[in-house]
Design an enzyme around this catalytic site. Structure first.
Site, PDB file in Angstrom:
ATOM      1  N   GLU A  21      21.842  50.637  80.891  1.00  0.00           N
ATOM      2  CA  GLU A  21      22.853  50.611  79.837  1.00  0.00           C
ATOM      3  C   GLU A  21      24.060  51.475  80.228  1.00  0.00           C
ATOM      4  OE1 GLU A  21      20.873  51.154  76.027  1.00  0.00           O
ATOM      5  OE2 GLU A  21      19.985  49.157  76.181  1.00  0.00           O
TER       6      GLU A  21
HETATM    7  C1  HEC Z   1      24.131  47.881  77.439  1.00  0.00           C
HETATM    8  C2  HEC Z   1      24.104  47.564  76.052  1.00  0.00           C
HETATM    9  C3  HEC Z   1      23.970  48.679  75.044  1.00  0.00           C
HETATM   10  C4  HEC Z   1      24.743  49.814  74.951  1.00  0.00           C
HETATM   11  C5  HEC Z   1      25.868  50.262  75.858  1.00  0.00           C
HETATM   12  C6  HEC Z   1      24.293  50.503  73.758  1.00  0.00           C
HETATM   13  N1  HEC Z   1      23.285  49.812  73.167  1.00  0.00           N
HETATM   14 FE1  HEC Z   1      22.368  50.272  71.445  1.00  0.00          FE
HETATM   15  N2  HEC Z   1      20.961  48.917  71.822  1.00  0.00           N
HETATM   16  C7  HEC Z   1      20.965  48.025  72.875  1.00  0.00           C
HETATM   17  C8  HEC Z   1      19.664  47.396  72.980  1.00  0.00           C
HETATM   18  C9  HEC Z   1      19.258  46.357  74.005  1.00  0.00           C
HETATM   19  C10 HEC Z   1      18.871  47.960  71.968  1.00  0.00           C
HETATM   20  C11 HEC Z   1      17.394  47.694  71.712  1.00  0.00           C
HETATM   21  C12 HEC Z   1      16.594  48.567  72.671  1.00  0.00           C
HETATM   22  C13 HEC Z   1      15.143  48.653  72.325  1.00  0.00           C
HETATM   23  O1  HEC Z   1      14.766  48.414  71.182  1.00  0.00           O
HETATM   24  O2  HEC Z   1      14.360  48.976  73.219  1.00  0.00           O
HETATM   25  C14 HEC Z   1      19.717  48.883  71.242  1.00  0.00           C
HETATM   26  C15 HEC Z   1      19.330  49.588  70.105  1.00  0.00           C
HETATM   27  C16 HEC Z   1      20.180  50.383  69.367  1.00  0.00           C
HETATM   28  C17 HEC Z   1      19.898  50.913  68.063  1.00  0.00           C
HETATM   29  C18 HEC Z   1      18.623  50.677  67.246  1.00  0.00           C
HETATM   30  C19 HEC Z   1      18.829  49.597  66.231  1.00  0.00           C
HETATM   31  C20 HEC Z   1      17.529  49.143  65.608  1.00  0.00           C
HETATM   32  O3  HEC Z   1      17.574  48.384  64.648  1.00  0.00           O
HETATM   33  O4  HEC Z   1      16.450  49.505  66.086  1.00  0.00           O
HETATM   34  C21 HEC Z   1      20.970  51.673  67.674  1.00  0.00           C
HETATM   35  C22 HEC Z   1      21.160  52.421  66.381  1.00  0.00           C
HETATM   36  C23 HEC Z   1      21.913  51.635  68.771  1.00  0.00           C
HETATM   37  N3  HEC Z   1      21.422  50.815  69.763  1.00  0.00           N
HETATM   38  C24 HEC Z   1      23.095  52.349  68.836  1.00  0.00           C
HETATM   39  C25 HEC Z   1      23.791  52.540  70.020  1.00  0.00           C
HETATM   40  C26 HEC Z   1      24.752  53.607  70.275  1.00  0.00           C
HETATM   41  C27 HEC Z   1      25.154  54.677  69.276  1.00  0.00           C
HETATM   42  C28 HEC Z   1      25.220  53.434  71.548  1.00  0.00           C
HETATM   43  C29 HEC Z   1      26.204  54.283  72.304  1.00  0.00           C
HETATM   44  C30 HEC Z   1      25.825  55.662  72.503  1.00  0.00           C
HETATM   45  C31 HEC Z   1      24.553  52.235  72.063  1.00  0.00           C
HETATM   46  N4  HEC Z   1      23.684  51.747  71.138  1.00  0.00           N
HETATM   47  C32 HEC Z   1      24.817  51.697  73.324  1.00  0.00           C
HETATM   48  C33 HEC Z   1      22.033  47.775  73.696  1.00  0.00           C
HETATM   49  C34 HEC Z   1      23.023  48.713  73.926  1.00  0.00           C
END
Ligand code: HEC
Ligand code: HEC
Length: 340
Positions: free
Chosen positions: A146
């Protein structure tokens, strides 16, 4: 007749009457009460689904810092990826890809869930491995697929920005730290509450908010048992459940580590393939579906749910109606509720 015998007889008659009442199926049914009235629901206690409300007191200065950081690519190792790259607010808080694409085009293992309303979820990530949004933030920053960075790198880089440093000093007594970056991001995310969907307006008393099909879809959603898992204020997000309660969803399909779900967190056999039940708010916008992004349309996702969670092949008409209902869960405004 002596007094104790008379009392005994009365007790017997009462017991028989109660038995007849129960066996004739006269349990009070909140669903029947509600649907027969043909009115919107005034009494939320009868509903499995609760309307969203604007979040309570949140610190606007912290939300603003979080909002800025959310689309700040300095949080990634090479400055190319921000939270907003994968969580596009206007698109429903996701990236609409099967799995996310991180730094240098790296592919993740799972579909990105929405950040909208995520502050109301009982745990974060598909497997619930982060208890709070503050703890969640460290995940993407360190994930090699990521943002592939680290707190020390992020703090050092952001500290070179005098305006940002000042902003953090004003909002937090100890200024710009890893913990406060996570706090600002979490505060911003808590402000992302998508109120005023037509379904919520209906729950709050507007009898004209839903079409006949949408209302019938809600009825089928309840009758079929979808709301035994998708319920509460997020229509999900308040329990873990196995994917494949009534059939092996993972049979005859290549598996990745993420498919083990909550087993990866607890190591307990009963948590194999157990996932957080996802919220269905704004779900019409967030295709593709499931942790593996395998269902391309809502209709397909509903069919899969019928087969593996309820053990039945759903009628085409039921799927059509439930799609209509799920579309009524889309909010008119997907931005932050700060300052309202
Ligand atoms: C490269 C793509 C990517 C980036 C960049 C990213 N995310 Fe995500 N995010 C995801 C993915 C894929 C998941 C699910 C991962 C898992 O459940 O294992 C996720 C899960 C989440 C969740 C949980 C939501 C839930 O319903 O469970 C939150 C809140 C979140 N991200 C916030 C953020 C924040 C704040 C940042 C920056 C610091 C960020 N993400 C950066 C792809 C990304
Ligand atoms: C036994 C609990 C359970 C029941 C019953 C259930 N679901 Fe689900 N639902 C889940 C779980 C768990 C997931 C996440 C599966 C995954 O991706 O790992 C899910 C995922 C979904 C998704 C995909 C959401 C997304 O963002 O990817 C939709 C849509 C959905 N369910 C709709 C329904 C409908 C409609 C019904 C009734 C026909 C239903 N569900 C019945 C537990 C359930």
């Amino acid at each position: 007749m002596t007094k104790p015998r008379a009392l005994g007889l009365i007790a017997l008659v009462l017991a028989l009457m109660a038995g007849v009442y129960v066996f004739s199926g006269h349990q009070p049914d909140p669903a029947a009460l509600y649907f027969n009235r043909g009115n919107p629901v005034q009494d939320e206690a009868l509903q499995p689904i609760v309307p969203l409300r604007k979040p309570g007191a949140l610190r606007v200065d912290r939300i603003r810092l979080g909002q800025q950081l959310f689309s700040d690519a300095r949080l990634s190792r090479d400055g190319t990826v921000s939270c907003a790259s994968c969580h596009v607010l206007a698109a429903g808080g996701t990236d609409n890809r099967r799995v996310s694409v991180g730094i240098g085009g790296a592919l993740g293992q799972v579909n990105a869930p929405s950040v909208l309303n995520s502050g109301l979820s009982f745990a974060q990530f598909w497997d619930g491995r982060a208890a709070t949004l503050e703890l969640q933030a460290a995940g993407p920053i360190h994930n090699p697929a990521e943002m592939d960075s680290s707190w020390s790198q992020v703090v050092a880089r952001l500290n070179e920005d005098a305006a940002l440093r000042k902003g953090f000093q004003a909002a937090y007594s100890d200024g710009l730290t890893a913990q406060n970056i996570a706090s600002a991001l979490a505060n911003f995310e808590r402000s992302l509450v998508t109120v005023n969907s037509r379904f919520d307006r209906y729950l709050l008393g507007d009898s004209t908010a839903l079409t006949e099909d949408e209302l019938s879809g809600y009825k089928r959603f309840r009758e079929l048992g979808c709301s035994s898992c998708h319920q509460g204020v997020l229509i999900g997000g308040n329990m873990f459940q196995k994917f494949g309660v009534l059939g092996d969803y993972f049979a005859n399909r290549p598996m990745v580590v993420a498919d083990l779900g909550r087993f990866n967190v607890t190591g307990r056999e009963e948590d194999r393939h157990v996932f957080k039940v996802p919220s269905l708010r704004n779900v019409a916008l967030t295709a593709p579906y499931f942790h593996d992004g395998s269902a391309l349309t809502l209709a397909e996702a509903i069919q899969v749910m019928g087969r593996y969670q309820l053990g039945r092949d759903l009628e085409h008409e039921d799927v059509r109606l439930i799609v209509a209902f799920l579309n009524s869960l889309t909010a008119p405004d997907l931005g932050s509720r700060v300052g309202e």
